[in-house]
Design an enzyme around this catalytic site. Sequence first.
Site, mmCIF file in Angstrom:
data_model
loop_
_atom_site.group_PDB
_atom_site.id
_atom_site.type_symbol
_atom_site.label_atom_id
_atom_site.label_comp_id
_atom_site.label_asym_id
_atom_site.label_seq_id
_atom_site.Cartn_x
_atom_site.Cartn_y
_atom_site.Cartn_z
ATOM 1 C CE LYS A 60 -2.028 2.595 3.141
ATOM 2 N NZ LYS A 60 -2.029 3.951 2.549
ATOM 3 N N GLY B 5 6.800 4.817 8.440
ATOM 4 C CA GLY B 5 5.918 5.721 8.587
ATOM 5 C C GLY B 5 5.969 6.418 9.934
ATOM 6 C CD GLU C 157 12.883 0.364 9.327
ATOM 7 O OE1 GLU C 157 13.778 1.321 10.101
ATOM 8 O OE2 GLU C 157 13.344 -0.824 9.618
ATOM 9 C CB CYS D 87 12.829 8.830 8.898
ATOM 10 S SG CYS D 87 13.849 7.875 7.767
ATOM 11 C CD GLU E 88 9.448 12.370 12.108
ATOM 12 O OE1 GLU E 88 8.214 11.865 12.210
ATOM 13 O OE2 GLU E 88 10.337 11.960 11.583
#
Length: 494
Positions: free
Chosen positions: A179, A231, A253, A287, A386
């Site tokens: 996906k 994500g 992750e 990331c 973040e």
Amino acid sequence: MSARVGYDDLLFIDGEWRPSNGDARIDLVCPSTEELVGQVASATPHDVGAAVAAARRSFDDRRWSSLPLEDRIAVVQQAADAVTAMADDVGLTVTTEMGQPIVTSTGLARQLGATAGFLGDLARSFEQIRYDDGPAGPAAVVHEPVGVVAGVAPWNGPMGTAMSKICMPLLAGCSVVYKPAPETPFSVRFLVDALVDAGLPAGVVNVVTGRGETGTALVSHPDVDKVSFTGSTTVGRTIGEIAGRGFKRLQLELGGKSAAVVLDDADMDVVQQGLMVGSFFNTGQVCAALTRVLAPRSRYDEVVAAVSESAGRWVLGDPFDPATTLGPVAGQRHRERIEGYVRGAVADGATAVLGGGRPEGFDRGWYVEPTILVGVTNDMTIAREEVFGPVVVVIPHDGDGDAVRLANDSPYGLHGAVFTTSPDRAVDVARRVRTGTFTVNGFRYNNRAPFGGVKASGVGRDTGREGYASFWESKTINLPKRDADRYTASLSAS
Ligand code: NAP
Ligand code: MG
């Protein structure tokens, strides 16, 4: 050259592009023009069920995993080479989807063939059978593909993510339901079509576009053996709970707030060059981005100047212009989130010494100025959460030990860096900062080595040998002592 975006409701299930059985659609809006450029289906649980069933059948009848490894490698390599050969179209598609500068998106697409070459070598060198001796006879430890893999992806590097969530499990003999993120639903089609052209059997790879509900249906499906998710930490936590209930193998992750530890002997040119890429590449939507700069109090102003220079070297503009190196962020929602974080930081007492708003001269597109915040303490929200945008905080430290303490005082543990001219101090800091990945004097991402995080940055490793190993399950077969050689010969031939 043409971008492969448009209007359709096609999902790739059991070897063919077919319409979704539902009516829900997701708009694709180009981040630099704010124009609607396409629509895709939001796959229903029924669609997801069909995709998982196709993957399950293809795995259970071994139509792919029983092929010789060299045949699997050839399919993946041929497909990746084909995508590389179409790099201009792939890049244009990615730029239209998520606003990445065309130089970057085409450059990354050009690397896919080489990445496949490396993955093929990794697959060849992977130990398939090992023998552990025991008093009652040897144990054969054989490795078998983990099964049906659900890959759920973010949007910030769509082709690289597809390589590690589709091609890596394929090399291991797995079947995949993938996906992509709703921001980047089209670019993966280049890879899927290239795999089909290269001879991939039907059902082995399936693609369902959709939002979170599609993802939830996928990761909670009982016929999925492993979930490979990249994500945010928030979504990762939910997926981890779902996968845990189903005893699925799991790879998460997730996000980060990685520290760049600048020591008092650092070469400021190296700091400037390292943070240029480390903090601002992809408009900070990375990331592993180094977004928490820890500066020695004695050289604080020099570090702030170096980070400002890093930011200033980027050419912000229209991502379709080959001269542009910094594009807009991926969505309106994303810009709102970034701006909210900056406003919150200022309310908490921080000051923007660079940026802090929207750049002048852009009346369309989700642009954000590269932003540097000072007057930040490590306990402020802006230092803990973040942002996923071009926003960096610079926090003073009082020596190596203090810097390590600050670096570790974070919910995250994805990446980090140290800047110093002393190898001993570099290694000391690299060993003491608790992350899954670390860089000395720069920002270097190496997809041939494992990548991933600890703490709220995730579980498991992507890429490299460890990433590849995560698509295998070990099985121990205890052999009789008597005639052991005959059994081991049979196993070697199997
Ligand atoms: P995200 O919002 O967490 O979404 C990631 C994917 O999960 C999307 O496809 C998303 O669809 C889907 N999803 C959402 N809720 C779900 C659920 N309950 N079940 C299953 N799937 C669900 O992340 P993003 O905004 O796309 O990407 C940015 C994040 O990715 C950042 O936090 C970044 O640090 C992280 N990231 C990590 C790495 C790494 O290697 N550690 C690499 C790249 C990015 P919807 O968007 O429709 O919700
Ligand atoms: Mg999202």
